[in-house]
Write a protein that holds these residues in place. Structure first.
Motif, short mmCIF file in Angstrom:
data_model
loop_
_atom_site.label_atom_id
_atom_site.label_comp_id
_atom_site.label_asym_id
_atom_site.label_seq_id
_atom_site.Cartn_x
_atom_site.Cartn_y
_atom_site.Cartn_z
N TYR A 292 47.69 -19.53 15.02
CA TYR A 292 46.68 -18.49 14.90
C TYR A 292 46.29 -17.95 16.28
O TYR A 292 46.09 -16.73 16.43
N LEU A 293 46.21 -18.80 17.28
CA LEU A 293 45.92 -18.32 18.62
C LEU A 293 47.05 -17.44 19.13
O LEU A 293 46.82 -16.42 19.79
N LEU A 294 48.29 -17.82 18.82
CA LEU A 294 49.43 -17.00 19.23
C LEU A 294 49.38 -15.63 18.56
O LEU A 294 49.70 -14.61 19.18
N LEU A 295 48.98 -15.59 17.29
CA LEU A 295 48.85 -14.31 16.59
C LEU A 295 47.84 -13.41 17.28
O LEU A 295 48.09 -12.21 17.49
N LEU A 296 46.70 -13.95 17.66
CA LEU A 296 45.67 -13.15 18.33
C LEU A 296 46.16 -12.66 19.69
O LEU A 296 45.88 -11.52 20.09
N ARG A 297 46.88 -13.50 20.41
CA ARG A 297 47.43 -13.08 21.71
C ARG A 297 48.47 -11.98 21.53
O ARG A 297 48.57 -11.04 22.33
N LEU A 298 49.28 -12.09 20.48
CA LEU A 298 50.32 -11.08 20.24
C LEU A 298 49.69 -9.74 19.89
O LEU A 298 50.16 -8.69 20.35
N LEU A 299 48.63 -9.75 19.09
CA LEU A 299 47.96 -8.50 18.75
C LEU A 299 47.25 -7.90 19.96
O LEU A 299 47.07 -6.67 20.02
N HIS A 300 46.86 -8.74 20.89
CA HIS A 300 46.19 -8.26 22.11
C HIS A 300 47.19 -7.85 23.18
O HIS A 300 46.78 -7.44 24.27
N ARG A 301 48.48 -7.96 22.89
CA ARG A 301 49.57 -7.60 23.81
C ARG A 301 49.55 -8.45 25.08
O ARG A 301 49.92 -7.98 26.15
N ASP A 302 49.13 -9.68 24.95
CA ASP A 302 49.16 -10.62 26.07
C ASP A 302 50.48 -11.38 26.00
O ASP A 302 50.55 -12.54 25.58
N TYR A 303 51.56 -10.72 26.42
CA TYR A 303 52.91 -11.23 26.19
C TYR A 303 53.19 -12.51 26.99
O TYR A 303 53.86 -13.42 26.49
N GLU A 304 52.69 -12.59 28.18
CA GLU A 304 52.93 -13.79 28.99
C GLU A 304 52.31 -15.02 28.33
O GLU A 304 52.93 -16.10 28.30
N GLU A 305 51.10 -14.87 27.79
CA GLU A 305 50.44 -15.99 27.12
C GLU A 305 51.16 -16.34 25.82
O GLU A 305 51.27 -17.51 25.45
N VAL A 306 51.65 -15.32 25.11
CA VAL A 306 52.41 -15.58 23.88
C VAL A 306 53.67 -16.36 24.20
O VAL A 306 54.04 -17.31 23.49
N PHE A 307 54.35 -15.98 25.27
CA PHE A 307 55.58 -16.67 25.66
C PHE A 307 55.29 -18.13 25.97
O PHE A 307 56.09 -19.02 25.66
N ARG A 308 54.13 -18.40 26.57
CA ARG A 308 53.79 -19.78 26.90
C ARG A 308 53.43 -20.58 25.64
O ARG A 308 53.78 -21.76 25.51
N LEU A 309 52.74 -19.93 24.70
CA LEU A 309 52.28 -20.63 23.51
C LEU A 309 53.40 -20.95 22.52
O LEU A 309 53.20 -21.77 21.62
N THR A 310 54.54 -20.29 22.66
CA THR A 310 55.63 -20.55 21.70
C THR A 310 56.08 -22.01 21.73
O THR A 310 56.58 -22.52 20.73
N GLU A 311 55.90 -22.68 22.85
CA GLU A 311 56.28 -24.09 22.91
C GLU A 311 55.36 -24.94 22.03
O GLU A 311 55.74 -26.03 21.61
N SER A 312 54.15 -24.44 21.72
CA SER A 312 53.20 -25.21 20.93
C SER A 312 53.45 -25.10 19.43
O SER A 312 52.86 -25.87 18.66
#
Length: 511
Positions: A292-312
């Protein structure tokens, strides 16, 4: 009366409670009086009203007076205790501005709508404040009974206007299954403490780094303990990023709180995210919280944070119904065609490709667009060659020819790009470990192209309409003889035809 007990009117049935109240709600005394009345031959009772009057007469008799008074005293004490321990619901919508009640409303409305926030106050506290005000002002006579105070108009209806904001004891959010209570901390400051998470209260302090972490999460609530350790409470709501024509790169999201399917499929109404001691990122507890946190980051276009969260969110086990719902919600950001967005979708697919049966996007198209926009990628969003080759070699999801069940004839161009890139990666991987003597800088790689239409001979088309020539028909050249024959029918202009101001159009191949 016994014969008509099944047809007793409501008015008489309602007076049965009055019969019990006459004896202090003591059933034994009431039954004893009724048995005594039934044994007297001269007593005629035809209605509940007659029964009530008869019991009232028996209560004043000497042999029952002491017992009835004792029962009445007990009943009054129990009623008083129940009255004082009861709670009154406060109206948040009419709370005065800058009051505690209005401040609580402004804070909690981030996580829940005002209509689903219930603020309660103890009735005993309200009575205490009212009694003190009465004693000071003498607005009401001191002989006024304590149980009539709240029913009086100035208190029951205008208490807040007369005496300020009443004390707030419990604040409930039923849809989120959350409760808060107001109590003082070790320093004597009143805090809104969570009743579900010990020692956590709503934090009023703001940190620049924490504020940056909650960007793009408008429905978040910052909680803290006395040691300064913070956690972010985020309700699990269906988040959608609307299309704004005037602002195509908007990061605003809309929360659909009325989605019953979404709410019923979730086991958790909210997630808690501890803030790292460095206050630089949020930590996740569990797979679903990370998704769910990754979804919110993706909608906010925070791509670097999304890339980091994919490991989780990496998992090799099948996702639950809740996990499938959250994973499918990633498709809410499919209208984002930024190069880094394609890279994020590839990385998410790599993490969950073994745990789901359906992807929220066409991964072949995403791979093709990632390859096309590769030179515009951020350095932090580049997928490793090994991971990229692993994804492109997946025969279940990657479409390369018409034999695949997901093949679409309108997307052949993208399929060829992916196939050629996969061939290039295979060639690069084959060179790994080779010595310098055997290293071949001219590695041979297979190259595929889209199939050409059967009637197309585009390399041999000659079209001079751009130079002013008009054609009655199109001539197709299929061989060298046809090419030579075409020029044999063309008359080249003579030297005298080149005059000033006159344009002579000839086939460009004649020169």
């Amino acid at each position: 009366l016994h014969e008509k007990k099944h047809s007793i009117p409501f008015e008489q049935f309602d007076r049965l409670g009055h019969c019990l109240s006459l004896v202090g709600n003591n059933l034994e005394i009431c039954f004893a009086i009724c048995q005594r009345l039934s044994a007297e031959p001269n007593t005629s009772i035809t209605s509940v009203r007659d029964l009530s009057n008869a019991i009232a007469g028996e209560v004043n008799s000497k042999h029952l007076k002491d017992e009835v008074e004792k029962s009445l005293a007990i009943a009054v004490a129990e009623a008083k205790l129940a009255f004082e321990e009861s709670y009154d619901l406060l109206n948040l919508l009419t709370a005065p501005r800058r009051s505690r009640l209005h401040s609580i409303l402004k804070t909690l409305v981030r996580v829940e709508t005002a209509g689903h926030i219930l603020a309660w106050t103890k009735r005993s506290s309200t009575l205490k404040i009212a009694h003190e005000k009465f004693s000071e002002t003498g607005f009401f006579p001191s002989s006024c009974a304590w149980w009539t105070i709240l029913s009086s108009s100035p208190i029951g209806l205008e208490f807040d206007g007369l005496y300020g904001c009443p004390p707030i004891h419990i604040v409930e959010l039923p849809r989120l299954k959350l409760s808060f209570t107001v109590r003082k901390d070790y320093g004597g400051t009143e805090r809104l403490y969570s009743m579900d998470h010990s020692n956590l209260f709503v934090c009023n302090e703001r940190n620049t780094m924490v504020n940056s972490m909650v960007q793009g999460i408008p429905h978040s609530l910052i909680l803290s303990n006395i040691e300064g350790e913070m956690q972010i409470l985020i309700p699990v709501l269906n988040a959608i990023r609307p299309v704004v024509v005037s602002n195509p790169f908007t990061t605003a999201i809309v929360l659909d709180r009325s989605d019953d399917d979404w709410r019923n499929a979730l086991t958790s109404r909210y997630f808690m995210y501890p803030v790292h001691v460095s206050t630089s990122f949020l930590m996740t507890k569990g797979l679903h919280a990370a998704m769910y946190l990754l979804l919110l980051r993706l909608l906010h276009r925070d791509y670097e944070e999304v890339f980091r969260l994919t490991e989780s969110i990496s998992s090799d086990s099948t996702l639950s119904a809740e996990g499938e719902l959250l994973f499918g919600a990633f498709g809410n950001a499919n209208d984002d065609f930024h190069p880094d967005a394609h890279a994020c979708r590839l990385k998410i697919t790599l993490s969950c490709i073994e745990s789901t049966d359906e992807l929220p996007w066409d991964i072949t198209i995403e791979c093709a667009k990632y390859i096309i926009k590769y030179d515009r990628l951020a350095a932090s969003c580049v997928v490793d060659d090994e991971e990229e080759h692993q994804l492109l070699s997946n025969e279940t999801w990657i479409v390369e020819d018409d034999s695949h069940p997901l093949h679409d004839a309108t997307k052949i161009y993208y399929y060829i790009i992916v196939k050629n890139h996969c061939e290039a990666l295979c060639a690069i991987n084959s060179l790994e470990g080779a010595s310098d003597e055997k290293f071949n800088f001219c590695q041979e790689v297979s190259c595929h192209h889209p199939p050409r239409a059967d009637t197309s001979n585009w390399p041999f088309f000659m079209d001079n309409t751009a130079f002013g020539e008009s054609y009655s028909r199109i001539s197709e050249v299929e061989s060298a003889d046809d090419w030579n024959g075409l020029f044999s029918r063309i008359e080249l202009p003579a030297q005298q035809d080149f005059v000033a101001g006159q344009q002579v159009v000839v086939p460009f191949a004649a020169y």
